[in-house]
Motif scaffolding. Structure first.
Motif, PDB file in Angstrom:
ATOM      1  N   ASP A 110      53.891  34.739  57.370  1.00  0.00           N
ATOM      2  CA  ASP A 110      55.341  34.528  57.372  1.00  0.00           C
ATOM      3  C   ASP A 110      55.755  33.453  56.373  1.00  0.00           C
ATOM      4  OD1 ASP A 110      55.601  36.455  59.324  1.00  0.00           O
ATOM      5  OD2 ASP A 110      55.576  35.006  60.974  1.00  0.00           O
ATOM      6  N   ARG A 111      54.984  32.382  56.311  1.00  0.00           N
ATOM      7  CA  ARG A 111      55.255  31.298  55.363  1.00  0.00           C
ATOM      8  C   ARG A 111      55.174  31.827  53.931  1.00  0.00           C
ATOM      9  NH1 ARG A 111      54.416  25.452  55.528  1.00  0.00           N
ATOM     10  NH2 ARG A 111      53.726  24.713  53.498  1.00  0.00           N
ATOM     11  N   TRP A 112      54.184  32.677  53.696  1.00  0.00           N
ATOM     12  CA  TRP A 112      53.978  33.249  52.368  1.00  0.00           C
ATOM     13  C   TRP A 112      55.148  34.147  51.973  1.00  0.00           C
ATOM     14  CZ3 TRP A 112      50.182  31.751  49.169  1.00  0.00           C
ATOM     15  CH2 TRP A 112      50.067  32.443  47.964  1.00  0.00           C
ATOM     16  N   LEU A 113      55.564  35.017  52.885  1.00  0.00           N
ATOM     17  CA  LEU A 113      56.673  35.920  52.603  1.00  0.00           C
ATOM     18  C   LEU A 113      57.974  35.170  52.335  1.00  0.00           C
ATOM     19  CD1 LEU A 113      55.922  38.785  55.129  1.00  0.00           C
ATOM     20  CD2 LEU A 113      56.016  38.982  52.634  1.00  0.00           C
ATOM     21  N   ALA A 114      58.171  34.046  53.005  1.00  0.00           N
ATOM     22  CA  ALA A 114      59.371  33.245  52.772  1.00  0.00           C
ATOM     23  C   ALA A 114      59.397  32.708  51.340  1.00  0.00           C
ATOM     24  CB  ALA A 114      59.445  32.096  53.772  1.00  0.00           C
ATOM     25  N   ALA A 115      58.236  32.330  50.816  1.00  0.00           N
ATOM     26  CA  ALA A 115      58.158  31.776  49.461  1.00  0.00           C
ATOM     27  C   ALA A 115      58.035  32.860  48.391  1.00  0.00           C
ATOM     28  CB  ALA A 115      56.973  30.818  49.354  1.00  0.00           C
ATOM     29  N   HIS A 116      57.452  34.003  48.762  1.00  0.00           N
ATOM     30  CA  HIS A 116      57.197  35.096  47.814  1.00  0.00           C
ATOM     31  C   HIS A 116      57.670  36.422  48.423  1.00  0.00           C
ATOM     32  CE1 HIS A 116      54.494  32.408  45.527  1.00  0.00           C
ATOM     33  NE2 HIS A 116      54.012  32.047  46.692  1.00  0.00           N
ATOM     34  N   PRO A 117      58.960  36.645  48.573  1.00  0.00           N
ATOM     35  CA  PRO A 117      59.444  37.832  49.277  1.00  0.00           C
ATOM     36  C   PRO A 117      59.011  39.168  48.673  1.00  0.00           C
ATOM     37  CG  PRO A 117      61.291  36.541  48.394  1.00  0.00           C
ATOM     38  CD  PRO A 117      60.048  35.779  48.115  1.00  0.00           C
ATOM     39  N   LYS A 118      58.760  39.220  47.391  1.00  0.00           N
ATOM     40  CA  LYS A 118      58.390  40.489  46.749  1.00  0.00           C
ATOM     41  C   LYS A 118      56.997  40.968  47.123  1.00  0.00           C
ATOM     42  CE  LYS A 118      61.616  40.148  42.975  1.00  0.00           C
ATOM     43  NZ  LYS A 118      61.853  40.237  41.544  1.00  0.00           N
ATOM     44  N   VAL A 119      56.172  40.090  47.699  1.00  0.00           N
ATOM     45  CA  VAL A 119      54.829  40.518  48.092  1.00  0.00           C
ATOM     46  C   VAL A 119      54.854  41.404  49.336  1.00  0.00           C
ATOM     47  CG1 VAL A 119      53.739  38.488  47.069  1.00  0.00           C
ATOM     48  CG2 VAL A 119      54.175  38.538  49.510  1.00  0.00           C
ATOM     49  N   ALA A 120      56.019  41.563  49.950  1.00  0.00           N
ATOM     50  CA  ALA A 120      56.132  42.438  51.127  1.00  0.00           C
ATOM     51  C   ALA A 120      55.615  43.843  50.817  1.00  0.00           C
ATOM     52  CB  ALA A 120      57.577  42.498  51.615  1.00  0.00           C
ATOM     53  N   ALA A 121      55.692  44.247  49.549  1.00  0.00           N
ATOM     54  CA  ALA A 121      55.243  45.571  49.143  1.00  0.00           C
ATOM     55  C   ALA A 121      53.728  45.748  49.236  1.00  0.00           C
ATOM     56  CB  ALA A 121      55.709  45.859  47.721  1.00  0.00           C
ATOM     57  N   PHE A 122      52.961  44.647  49.217  1.00  0.00           N
ATOM     58  CA  PHE A 122      51.500  44.797  49.217  1.00  0.00           C
ATOM     59  C   PHE A 122      50.744  43.829  50.122  1.00  0.00           C
ATOM     60  CE2 PHE A 122      52.656  42.192  45.509  1.00  0.00           C
ATOM     61  CZ  PHE A 122      51.900  41.050  45.718  1.00  0.00           C
ATOM     62  N   ILE A 123      51.414  42.922  50.783  1.00  0.00           N
ATOM     63  CA  ILE A 123      50.718  41.898  51.565  1.00  0.00           C
ATOM     64  C   ILE A 123      49.824  42.488  52.660  1.00  0.00           C
ATOM     65  CG2 ILE A 123      52.593  41.492  53.217  1.00  0.00           C
ATOM     66  CD1 ILE A 123      51.886  38.474  53.036  1.00  0.00           C
ATOM     67  N   ASP A 124      50.199  43.653  53.191  1.00  0.00           N
ATOM     68  CA  ASP A 124      49.435  44.256  54.276  1.00  0.00           C
ATOM     69  C   ASP A 124      48.438  45.313  53.816  1.00  0.00           C
ATOM     70  OD1 ASP A 124      50.607  42.690  56.316  1.00  0.00           O
ATOM     71  OD2 ASP A 124      52.395  43.961  56.267  1.00  0.00           O
ATOM     72  N   LEU A 125      48.283  45.495  52.511  1.00  0.00           N
ATOM     73  CA  LEU A 125      47.280  46.437  52.027  1.00  0.00           C
ATOM     74  C   LEU A 125      45.892  45.914  52.397  1.00  0.00           C
ATOM     75  CD1 LEU A 125      48.751  47.372  48.525  1.00  0.00           C
ATOM     76  CD2 LEU A 125      48.757  48.752  50.630  1.00  0.00           C
ATOM     77  N   PRO A 126      44.953  46.802  52.670  1.00  0.00           N
ATOM     78  CA  PRO A 126      43.650  46.368  53.206  1.00  0.00           C
ATOM     79  C   PRO A 126      42.784  45.528  52.270  1.00  0.00           C
ATOM     80  CG  PRO A 126      43.657  48.739  52.808  1.00  0.00           C
ATOM     81  CD  PRO A 126      45.054  48.249  52.585  1.00  0.00           C
TER      82      PRO A 126
END
Length: 158
Positions: A110-126
């Motif tokens: 969550d902390r990461w997504l707040a600072a880097h919102p565009k990573v939502a597209a790949f943060i959960d890739l395996p």
């Protein structure tokens, strides 16, 4: 005899290094390429965790991730870009780090997504993992004639 240009570490230098780390959203990561033995550089997204330790979100497909898996020694370069002027005068911090995968990132996602919102597209890739880049020592170049060696304690990391 040439005088050592590195100054004794001051509270001002410690504060500047901590400011650079706190503001960091990207950095240059240097690893040892296992295929060639030569250094390999990558620009990565990087920020500090709640303890002030640099953390990166890296793809397991990347050269730097494979290199860190085999040799966790690396270096990190963060800088404070200026509005204008010569980039060689901008404050920068180079760190010698030891990298390790964070098995349970907890609230880091969550902390990461707040600072880097565009990573939502790949943060959960395996293939993506969070890596802790624990400083072993560092060097602050705070401008012309302002160079300081830093320990983890100087950076506020126990």
């Amino acid at each position: 005899m040439i005088k050592d240009p590195v100054r004794s570490t001051t509270d001002e230098a410690r504060d500047k290094a901590r400011q650079i780390l706190a503001a960091m959203r990207h950095a240059v990561l240097a690893v040892n390429d296992p295929a060639t033995g030569h250094p390999h550089l990558s620009r990565i997204a990087c920020q500090v965790d709640a303890a002030g330790v640099p953390v990166a979100l890296l793809s397991g497909l990347a050269i730097h991730s494979r290199a860190l898996a085999g040799d966790p020694r690396a270096a990190l370069l963060a800088e404070t870009p200026g509005d204008r002027g010569d980039p060689m005068t901008w404050p920068r911090l180079s760190l010698q780090v030891t990298a390790s995968v964070i098995a349970d990132p907890g609230s880091l996602r969550d902390r990461w997504l707040a600072a880097h919102p565009k990573v939502a597209a790949f943060i959960d890739l395996p293939d993506f993992r969070f890596w802790r880049l624990l400083p072993q020592g560092g060097f602050l170049n705070a401008g012309f004639g302002a160079a300081f060696r830093l320990s983890p304690a100087d950076l506020g990391i126990a």
